[in-house]
Design a protein around this motif. Structure first.
Motif, PDB file in Angstrom:
ATOM      1  N   ASN A  70       0.834  -1.199   0.000  1.00 12.65           N
ATOM      2  CA  ASN A  70       0.000   0.000   0.000  1.00 12.65           C
ATOM      3  C   ASN A  70       0.869   1.249   0.000  1.00 12.65           C
ATOM      4  OD1 ASN A  70      -2.901  -1.161   0.661  1.00 12.65           O
ATOM      5  ND2 ASN A  70      -1.452  -2.240   1.997  1.00 12.65           N
ATOM      6  N   HIS A  84      -3.388   4.812  -1.968  1.00 15.11           N
ATOM      7  CA  HIS A  84      -4.318   5.520  -1.086  1.00 15.11           C
ATOM      8  C   HIS A  84      -3.970   7.006  -1.145  1.00 15.11           C
ATOM      9  CE1 HIS A  84      -5.444   1.726   1.125  1.00 15.11           C
ATOM     10  NE2 HIS A  84      -4.249   1.381   0.681  1.00 15.11           N
ATOM     11  N   GLN A 137      -7.789   4.428  -3.639  1.00 11.68           N
ATOM     12  CA  GLN A 137      -8.689   4.579  -2.487  1.00 11.68           C
ATOM     13  C   GLN A 137      -8.528   6.013  -1.981  1.00 11.68           C
ATOM     14  OE1 GLN A 137      -9.705   1.325  -0.450  1.00 11.68           O
ATOM     15  NE2 GLN A 137     -11.286   2.666   0.348  1.00 11.68           N
ATOM     16  N   TRP A 149      -9.395   8.893   0.696  1.00  9.15           N
ATOM     17  CA  TRP A 149      -9.843   9.069   2.080  1.00  9.15           C
ATOM     18  C   TRP A 149     -10.091  10.551   2.339  1.00  9.15           C
ATOM     19  CZ3 TRP A 149     -10.571   4.561   4.744  1.00  9.15           C
ATOM     20  CH2 TRP A 149      -9.954   3.416   4.218  1.00  9.15           C
ATOM     21  N   ASP A 174      -7.752  10.955   9.782  1.00  5.87           N
ATOM     22  CA  ASP A 174      -8.512  10.277  10.850  1.00  5.87           C
ATOM     23  C   ASP A 174      -9.351   9.138  10.284  1.00  5.87           C
ATOM     24  OD1 ASP A 174      -7.460  11.872  12.792  1.00  5.87           O
ATOM     25  OD2 ASP A 174      -9.161  13.256  12.874  1.00  5.87           O
ATOM     26  N   GLU A 175      -9.982   9.382   9.137  1.00  2.45           N
ATOM     27  CA  GLU A 175     -10.810   8.339   8.517  1.00  2.45           C
ATOM     28  C   GLU A 175      -9.935   7.145   8.120  1.00  2.45           C
ATOM     29  OE1 GLU A 175     -14.065   7.814   4.897  1.00  2.45           O
ATOM     30  OE2 GLU A 175     -12.234   8.954   4.531  1.00  2.45           O
ATOM     31  N   PHE A 176      -8.774   7.434   7.541  1.00  2.00           N
ATOM     32  CA  PHE A 176      -7.863   6.361   7.151  1.00  2.00           C
ATOM     33  C   PHE A 176      -7.435   5.547   8.373  1.00  2.00           C
ATOM     34  CE2 PHE A 176      -3.644   4.595   6.762  1.00  2.00           C
ATOM     35  CZ  PHE A 176      -3.700   3.921   5.554  1.00  2.00           C
ATOM     36  N   ALA A 206      -8.873   5.248  11.268  1.00  2.00           N
ATOM     37  CA  ALA A 206      -9.993   4.510  11.863  1.00  2.00           C
ATOM     38  C   ALA A 206     -10.183   3.165  11.163  1.00  2.00           C
ATOM     39  CB  ALA A 206     -11.276   5.339  11.787  1.00  2.00           C
ATOM     40  N   GLN A 207      -9.951   3.136   9.847  1.00  2.00           N
ATOM     41  CA  GLN A 207     -10.135   1.909   9.062  1.00  2.00           C
ATOM     42  C   GLN A 207      -8.913   0.997   9.075  1.00  2.00           C
ATOM     43  OE1 GLN A 207     -12.846   0.750   7.055  1.00  2.00           O
ATOM     44  NE2 GLN A 207     -13.943   2.228   8.326  1.00  2.00           N
ATOM     45  N   ASN A 208      -7.721   1.580   9.230  1.00  2.00           N
ATOM     46  CA  ASN A 208      -6.487   0.801   9.039  1.00  2.00           C
ATOM     47  C   ASN A 208      -5.554   0.816  10.244  1.00  2.00           C
ATOM     48  OD1 ASN A 208      -6.704   0.083   6.037  1.00  2.00           O
ATOM     49  ND2 ASN A 208      -7.044   2.289   6.029  1.00  2.00           N
ATOM     50  N   GLN A 266      -5.347  -0.873  12.791  1.00  2.00           N
ATOM     51  CA  GLN A 266      -4.899  -2.175  13.316  1.00  2.00           C
ATOM     52  C   GLN A 266      -3.607  -2.642  12.649  1.00  2.00           C
ATOM     53  OE1 GLN A 266      -7.533  -1.697  11.312  1.00  2.00           O
ATOM     54  NE2 GLN A 266      -8.143  -3.542  10.208  1.00  2.00           N
TER      55      GLN A 266
END
Length: 199
Positions: A7, A34, A62, A64, A68-70, A72-74, A76
């Motif tokens: 990525n 991204h 992708q 975003w 923050d949105e990125f 929140a999704q990634n 982990q």
């Protein structure tokens, strides 16, 4: 070959021609792009497409709306975030890249936000430059680091395949040797039986 999922994450890119060139690279090298807003330009603007030539429609980047949105999704995958920056001494080829990694690049005049890099500072990486240079073109930087990641990942896969091949080869050799032993024992029995008959 096998599809790699590396990525490439552009955080607030500013120059559409660079983003277009990076898009073209991502299509050719099977990388996932991204783009994190805000960007200074419209992402669907014709000069992004022009810089990416006819590749932009194959890219499927992708987009975003915010960092923050990125996250929140990634978030982990934080352990596998790498940050390209001039603020570290750790060289990009000393990093150990894996399939699925996220490699971040900042805007051309701003670089990456420090508070983002602080989330996993040990994975900050840099490209060596002479003291006369300050920074490289963004698209060139992405190409340099991305192809090192590809080299490492393919190298690991190739050596794993070689280990498997040599392991299989060793097993086959052992089986052949066992077959020879069995055949030898049978020959010895036959010879012994023949000797018995001769007596």
């Amino acid at each position: 070959g096998d599809f790699l999922m590396i990525n490439i994450v552009l955080v607030h890119p500013q120059i559409p021609q660079n983003t277009g060139a990076i898009g073209r690279l991502c299509v050719n090298a099977n990388l996932k792009l991204h783009i994190i807003k805000p960007t200074i330009f419209e992402i669907n603007e014709k000069n992004v497409r022009r810089a990416g030539l006819d590749y932009w429609d194959k890219l499927d980047p992708q987009i975003w709306e915010s960092l923050d949105e990125f996250l929140a999704q990634n978030g982990q995958f934080l352990e596998r975030f790498f940050f390209a920056t001039t603020k570290t001494k750790r060289l990009y080829y000393d990093a150990g890249f894996c399939d699925g990694d996220f490699i971040f690049f900042g805007g051309e005049s701003t670089g990456l936000p420090q508070n983002l890099m602080d989330k996993n500072w040990k994975n900050a990486i840099t490209i060596p430059m002479s003291e006369n240079g300050r920074s490289l073109n963004l698209a060139m930087s992405v190409g340099i680091v991305a192809y090192e990641a590809i080299r490492q990942i393919y190298g690991a896969k190739i050596s794993a395949n070689l280990d498997e091949i040599s392991g299989n080869f060793g097993t086959n050799l052992k089986n052949i040797a066992n077959d020879f032993d069995t055949a030898g024992a049978e020959l010895a029995n036959t010879a012994a039986n023949f000797c018995e008959i001769e007596k």
